[in-house]
Design a protein around this motif. Structure first.
Motif, PDB file in Angstrom:
ATOM      1  N   ARG A 109      10.455  -2.523  19.514  1.00  0.00           N
ATOM      2  CA  ARG A 109      10.474  -2.161  18.329  1.00  0.00           C
ATOM      3  C   ARG A 109       9.514  -0.967  18.114  1.00  0.00           C
ATOM      4  O   ARG A 109       9.730  -0.058  16.948  1.00  0.00           O
ATOM      5  CB  ARG A 109      10.124  -3.374  17.299  1.00  0.00           C
TER       6      ARG A 109
ATOM      7  N   LYS B 213      13.040  -1.471   7.756  1.00  0.00           N
ATOM      8  CA  LYS B 213      13.423  -2.688   8.302  1.00  0.00           C
ATOM      9  C   LYS B 213      12.765  -2.884   9.773  1.00  0.00           C
ATOM     10  O   LYS B 213      12.535  -3.979  10.047  1.00  0.00           O
ATOM     11  CB  LYS B 213      15.097  -2.655   8.566  1.00  0.00           C
ATOM     12  N   THR B 214      12.283  -1.843  10.403  1.00  0.00           N
ATOM     13  CA  THR B 214      11.452  -2.129  11.693  1.00  0.00           C
ATOM     14  C   THR B 214      10.108  -2.706  11.253  1.00  0.00           C
ATOM     15  O   THR B 214       9.764  -3.362  12.000  1.00  0.00           O
ATOM     16  CB  THR B 214      11.524  -0.683  12.616  1.00  0.00           C
TER      17      THR B 214
ATOM     18  N   ALA C 127       6.082  -1.957   5.082  1.00  0.00           N
ATOM     19  CA  ALA C 127       7.518  -1.945   4.785  1.00  0.00           C
ATOM     20  C   ALA C 127       7.747  -1.810   3.255  1.00  0.00           C
ATOM     21  O   ALA C 127       8.567  -0.976   2.674  1.00  0.00           O
ATOM     22  CB  ALA C 127       8.084  -3.338   5.103  1.00  0.00           C
TER      23      ALA C 127
ATOM     24  N   VAL D 296       9.502  -4.549   8.882  1.00  0.00           N
ATOM     25  CA  VAL D 296       9.748  -5.921   8.719  1.00  0.00           C
ATOM     26  C   VAL D 296      10.006  -6.648   9.516  1.00  0.00           C
ATOM     27  O   VAL D 296       9.226  -7.788   9.721  1.00  0.00           O
ATOM     28  CB  VAL D 296      10.951  -6.069   7.677  1.00  0.00           C
ATOM     29  N   LYS D 297      10.636  -6.274  10.564  1.00  0.00           N
ATOM     30  CA  LYS D 297      10.699  -7.092  11.969  1.00  0.00           C
ATOM     31  C   LYS D 297       9.528  -7.171  12.877  1.00  0.00           C
ATOM     32  O   LYS D 297       9.043  -8.131  13.273  1.00  0.00           O
ATOM     33  CB  LYS D 297      11.824  -6.482  12.688  1.00  0.00           C
ATOM     34  N   MET D 298       8.601  -6.234  12.483  1.00  0.00           N
ATOM     35  CA  MET D 298       7.180  -6.124  13.109  1.00  0.00           C
ATOM     36  C   MET D 298       6.269  -6.922  12.404  1.00  0.00           C
ATOM     37  O   MET D 298       4.923  -7.095  12.700  1.00  0.00           O
ATOM     38  CB  MET D 298       6.699  -4.577  13.223  1.00  0.00           C
ATOM     39  N   LYS D 299       6.798  -7.473  11.098  1.00  0.00           N
ATOM     40  CA  LYS D 299       5.902  -8.326  10.232  1.00  0.00           C
ATOM     41  C   LYS D 299       4.714  -7.456   9.494  1.00  0.00           C
ATOM     42  O   LYS D 299       3.729  -8.011   9.282  1.00  0.00           O
ATOM     43  CB  LYS D 299       5.479  -9.467  10.921  1.00  0.00           C
ATOM     44  N   ASP D 300       4.899  -6.001   9.566  1.00  0.00           N
ATOM     45  CA  ASP D 300       4.024  -5.220   8.901  1.00  0.00           C
ATOM     46  C   ASP D 300       4.576  -4.911   7.409  1.00  0.00           C
ATOM     47  O   ASP D 300       5.415  -3.815   7.152  1.00  0.00           O
ATOM     48  CB  ASP D 300       4.027  -3.924   9.522  1.00  0.00           C
ATOM     49  N   TYR D 301       4.389  -5.983   6.561  1.00  0.00           N
ATOM     50  CA  TYR D 301       4.850  -5.801   5.430  1.00  0.00           C
ATOM     51  C   TYR D 301       4.339  -4.787   4.337  1.00  0.00           C
ATOM     52  O   TYR D 301       5.092  -4.406   3.461  1.00  0.00           O
ATOM     53  CB  TYR D 301       4.927  -7.560   4.856  1.00  0.00           C
ATOM     54  N   HIS D 302       3.202  -4.605   4.357  1.00  0.00           N
ATOM     55  CA  HIS D 302       2.475  -3.508   3.634  1.00  0.00           C
ATOM     56  C   HIS D 302       3.260  -2.155   3.750  1.00  0.00           C
ATOM     57  O   HIS D 302       3.693  -1.578   2.711  1.00  0.00           O
ATOM     58  CB  HIS D 302       0.852  -3.519   4.158  1.00  0.00           C
TER      59      HIS D 302
END
Length: 200
Positions: free
Chosen positions: A130, A160-161, A171, A163-169
């Motif tokens: 990712r 979206k990447t 995103a 998000v998949k990396m759980k880096d919501y800030h």
């Protein structure tokens, strides 16, 4: 493999670049029928070097792209088998993609350069790489004009990447930028263009 060595020795001994390029092209087709993508990739890299020395930038780019895809295919086969790998094929594929992208940038063919970035990014995502994919998604967006829907599409992949990396800030920041840019493009509320893109 013996055929490859034979061809390399022959054309190092008698350098005729146009002939060499044609012969490596024929050899690539022969190796392809044997389902040896890494060896086919070697042939395309040899073609790229010939075309570079001839001064045919277009031919060099096409050969580099073909080589990149061959090496990626070789790496994907190893990945699908869940076999051990030192990522040699992947490294060569990325190097070849980068070279092709740089040449396209120099020729101001930015749309195609951006497309190659997305192509490589998608493959890396499918291989669960990712952070590497994110690098190429970002690069694709950087190459495109912000007024284009292609730019929004590339930024969508970036978001979206994250998000998949759980880096919501990050995103949220990216999706906010997409919405704002889409609103500017459409000159009307962002619910039309941006939400259509995000819904894909």
């Amino acid at each position: 493999m013996f055929l490859l060595v034979k061809f390399f020795r022959r054309f190092l001994r008698k350098p005729n670049l146009s002939e060499a390029s044609d012969q490596f092209s024929k050899l690539a087709k022969k190796v392809k029928t044997n389902e040896e993508p890494q060896y086919e990739g070697m042939c395309h890299l040899a073609i790229a070097r010939c075309e570079q020395n001839i001064g045919n930038s277009h031919g060099e780019v096409e050969a580099l792209i073909s080589a990149s895809r061959c090496y990626l295919e070789a790496e994907k086969r190893i990945y699908d088998l869940e076999a051990p790998t030192f990522n040699e094929n992947l490294t060569t594929a990325i190097q070849s993609y980068n070279h092709a992208i740089r040449l396209l940038e120099e020729n101001r063919d930015l749309t195609r350069a951006a497309g190659l970035c997305l192509e490589l990014g998608d493959t890396l995502m499918n291989m669960q790489m990712r952070s590497e994919a994110l690098t190429f998604y970002k690069r694709s967006a950087e190459l495109l004009p912000k007024s284009s829907l292609s730019y929004l599409h590339a930024k969508e992949k970036v978001g979206k990447t994250f998000v998949k990396m759980k880096d919501y800030h990050n995103a949220v920041n990216v999706f906010t930028e997409i919405a704002n840019t889409a609103e500017q493009i459409s000159k009307k509320p962002a619910t039309s263009v941006s939400l259509d893109i995000l819904a894909r």
